[in-house]
Design a protein around this motif. Structure first.
Motif, PDB file in Angstrom:
ATOM      1  N   ALA A  12      31.908  -3.240 -56.451  1.00 29.81           N
ATOM      2  CA  ALA A  12      33.098  -2.708 -57.110  1.00 29.81           C
ATOM      3  C   ALA A  12      34.220  -2.479 -56.102  1.00 29.81           C
ATOM      4  O   ALA A  12      35.388  -2.811 -56.363  1.00 29.81           O
ATOM      5  N   GLU A  13      33.886  -1.918 -54.941  1.00 25.01           N
ATOM      6  CA  GLU A  13      34.900  -1.681 -53.905  1.00 25.01           C
ATOM      7  C   GLU A  13      35.477  -2.991 -53.378  1.00 25.01           C
ATOM      8  O   GLU A  13      36.677  -3.100 -53.130  1.00 25.01           O
ATOM      9  N   PHE A  14      34.619  -3.992 -53.207  1.00 32.98           N
ATOM     10  CA  PHE A  14      35.089  -5.295 -52.711  1.00 32.98           C
ATOM     11  C   PHE A  14      36.033  -5.935 -53.730  1.00 32.98           C
ATOM     12  O   PHE A  14      37.127  -6.393 -53.373  1.00 32.98           O
ATOM     13  N   VAL A  15      35.618  -5.961 -54.989  1.00 28.46           N
ATOM     14  CA  VAL A  15      36.419  -6.609 -56.035  1.00 28.46           C
ATOM     15  C   VAL A  15      37.758  -5.896 -56.207  1.00 28.46           C
ATOM     16  O   VAL A  15      38.821  -6.531 -56.272  1.00 28.46           O
ATOM     17  N   GLY A  16      37.734  -4.569 -56.282  1.00 30.48           N
ATOM     18  CA  GLY A  16      38.979  -3.814 -56.471  1.00 30.48           C
ATOM     19  C   GLY A  16      39.952  -3.994 -55.321  1.00 30.48           C
ATOM     20  O   GLY A  16      41.151  -4.192 -55.530  1.00 30.48           O
ATOM     21  N   THR A  17      39.424  -3.936 -54.093  1.00 36.93           N
ATOM     22  CA  THR A  17      40.290  -4.110 -52.921  1.00 36.93           C
ATOM     23  C   THR A  17      40.809  -5.542 -52.848  1.00 36.93           C
ATOM     24  O   THR A  17      41.981  -5.771 -52.505  1.00 36.93           O
ATOM     25  N   PHE A  18      39.948  -6.503 -53.166  1.00 35.04           N
ATOM     26  CA  PHE A  18      40.362  -7.913 -53.166  1.00 35.04           C
ATOM     27  C   PHE A  18      41.530  -8.127 -54.136  1.00 35.04           C
ATOM     28  O   PHE A  18      42.551  -8.730 -53.771  1.00 35.04           O
ATOM     29  N   LEU A  19      41.382  -7.651 -55.365  1.00 36.34           N
ATOM     30  CA  LEU A  19      42.432  -7.865 -56.367  1.00 36.34           C
ATOM     31  C   LEU A  19      43.734  -7.173 -55.977  1.00 36.34           C
ATOM     32  O   LEU A  19      44.824  -7.725 -56.182  1.00 36.34           O
ATOM     33  N   LEU A  20      43.617  -5.989 -55.399  1.00 32.66           N
ATOM     34  CA  LEU A  20      44.816  -5.263 -54.955  1.00 32.66           C
ATOM     35  C   LEU A  20      45.571  -6.056 -53.898  1.00 32.66           C
ATOM     36  O   LEU A  20      46.794  -6.269 -54.011  1.00 32.66           O
ATOM     37  N   ILE A  21      44.882  -6.524 -52.883  1.00 35.61           N
ATOM     38  CA  ILE A  21      45.550  -7.179 -51.760  1.00 35.61           C
ATOM     39  C   ILE A  21      45.956  -8.613 -52.102  1.00 35.61           C
ATOM     40  O   ILE A  21      46.984  -9.108 -51.628  1.00 35.61           O
ATOM     41  N   PHE A  22      45.198  -9.269 -52.959  1.00 37.59           N
ATOM     42  CA  PHE A  22      45.600 -10.597 -53.429  1.00 37.59           C
ATOM     43  C   PHE A  22      46.912 -10.488 -54.211  1.00 37.59           C
ATOM     44  O   PHE A  22      47.809 -11.330 -54.076  1.00 37.59           O
ATOM     45  N   THR A  23      47.048  -9.427 -54.985  1.00 40.17           N
ATOM     46  CA  THR A  23      48.283  -9.197 -55.748  1.00 40.17           C
ATOM     47  C   THR A  23      49.455  -8.900 -54.818  1.00 40.17           C
ATOM     48  O   THR A  23      50.579  -9.370 -55.056  1.00 40.17           O
ATOM     49  N   VAL A  24      49.208  -8.134 -53.764  1.00 38.07           N
ATOM     50  CA  VAL A  24      50.252  -7.872 -52.766  1.00 38.07           C
ATOM     51  C   VAL A  24      50.775  -9.194 -52.208  1.00 38.07           C
ATOM     52  O   VAL A  24      51.989  -9.459 -52.193  1.00 38.07           O
ATOM     53  N   GLY A  25      49.860 -10.045 -51.744  1.00 38.57           N
ATOM     54  CA  GLY A  25      50.253 -11.315 -51.130  1.00 38.57           C
ATOM     55  C   GLY A  25      50.974 -12.240 -52.080  1.00 38.57           C
ATOM     56  O   GLY A  25      51.988 -12.855 -51.717  1.00 38.57           O
ATOM     57  N   CYS A  26      50.480 -12.338 -53.323  1.00 37.71           N
ATOM     58  CA  CYS A  26      51.104 -13.239 -54.297  1.00 37.71           C
ATOM     59  C   CYS A  26      52.512 -12.782 -54.657  1.00 37.71           C
ATOM     60  O   CYS A  26      53.415 -13.599 -54.859  1.00 37.71           O
ATOM     61  N   ASN A  27      52.712 -11.457 -54.730  1.00 38.26           N
ATOM     62  CA  ASN A  27      54.053 -10.948 -55.028  1.00 38.26           C
ATOM     63  C   ASN A  27      55.025 -11.219 -53.891  1.00 38.26           C
ATOM     64  O   ASN A  27      56.169 -11.625 -54.123  1.00 38.26           O
ATOM     65  N   VAL A  28      54.573 -10.998 -52.659  1.00 38.35           N
ATOM     66  CA  VAL A  28      55.461 -11.210 -51.508  1.00 38.35           C
ATOM     67  C   VAL A  28      55.784 -12.697 -51.347  1.00 38.35           C
ATOM     68  O   VAL A  28      56.952 -13.087 -51.217  1.00 38.35           O
ATOM     69  N   LEU A  29      54.762 -13.545 -51.359  1.00 37.28           N
ATOM     70  CA  LEU A  29      54.974 -14.979 -51.138  1.00 37.28           C
ATOM     71  C   LEU A  29      55.591 -15.660 -52.356  1.00 37.28           C
ATOM     72  O   LEU A  29      56.259 -16.692 -52.216  1.00 37.28           O
TER      73      LEU A  29
END
Length: 296
Positions: A12-29
């Protein structure tokens, strides 16, 4: 209902952190300056509600460290072994997400203070809004009152701290407020420079420690103490401080979502401290309450 296994919690921690940071990167790029903060905050909120019942939905080593310090001080929280396991899994999720958005876009972005700002400007922003984030988490999710209250606003309150910080401090530091975010961004852009994540993480962890200390001050009953007027006054100081800081940073940073950011920050602090001091955070509110005969 049985306690989830350690494997389930780590997943759960891996999935939640992954989705959070993937969203950060996709928004910036992807070039989403106006809606990026809201997009990131709402993904965090969804993940908190989806996975909070499994792992507690930390998704941030600073949150886990705050829980560790709180328990060490005699309050609610995690033992240091759990803090270490969670933090390692969160960092792994962050690095994996950063590598995925790098592969998706064929490029990354470097972690550093914005042009015209120095390490201590960015560091203070990271410290103060990591403090806000972790402090709100402790008050709306970890405090003993939540065991009986079972509030349903905790995910919104936590996510709204991201809205407050992203538009307020984002123009200075980029708005990480999470060691897993800082480390993931830094590693994915190592080809153009590496090292700022260390500075960011130090200030973020200082913010986490500060949150644990003030959590003990505003909720002494969670640590075997008793509530006093000092507790209420500290609550009012903290809420007003974060409100006015968010106003100033949004105005000076020429934020595209200033009103929402300010309102989100106010909402978060009201949810966190409303039952401590009444969460006035405004002399006009206090005068109105006094005039109505409801304030000693």
């Amino acid at each position: 209902m049985s306690e989830p296994s350690l494997t389930a919690k780590c997943t759960a921690e891996f999935v939640g952190t992954f989705l959070l940071i993937f969203t950060v990167g996709c928004n910036v790029l992807g070039g989403s300056p106006t809606w990026a903060g809201i997009s990131i905050a709402f993904v965090l909120m969804v993940c908190i509600y989806a996975l909070g019942g499994i792992s507690g939905a930390n998704f941030n080593p600073a949150v886990s460290v705050t829980l560790g310090i709180s328990k060490a001080l005699g309050g609610p929280g995690f033992d240091w072994k759990q803090v270490g396991i969670y933090s390692a899994v969160q960092c792994a999720g962050g690095i994996s997400a950063a590598l995925c958005y790098f592969l998706l876009f064929g490029q990354s972005f470097n972690l550093a203070p914005a042009k015209g700002f120095s390490w201590y400007h960015a560091g203070l922003c990271e410290l103060l809004y990591t403090f806000m984030l972790t402090f709100v988490v402790m008050n709306v999710a970890a405090a003993q009152k939540n065991a009986t209250e079972k509030n349903q606003y905790y995910g919104m309150a936590i996510a709204f701290t991201v809205v407050a910080g992203a538009y307020g401090a984002g123009a200075v530091s980029g708005g990480c407020f999470n060691p897993a975010v800082a480390l993931g961004i830094d590693i994915s852009s190592a080809g153009v420079g590496f090292g700022w994540s260390i500075v960011y993480i130090v200030f973020e962890l200082l913010g986490a420690a500060m949150a644990a200390a003030f959590f003990k001050v505003v909720r002494p009953e969670d640590f075997g103490g008793e509530k006093s007027q000092i507790t209420e006054l500290v609550s009012e100081f903290l809420g007003t401080y974060m409100l006015v800081l968010t106003v100033g940073l949004n105005v000076l940073g020429k934020s595209k979502a200033a009103a929402f950011s300010i309102a989100a920050g106010l909402t978060s602090m009201i949810c966190a401290l409303g039952d401590v001091s009444g969460a006035h955070f405004n002399p006009a509110v206090t005068v109105a309450i006094l005039a109505s005969g409801r304030c000693p």
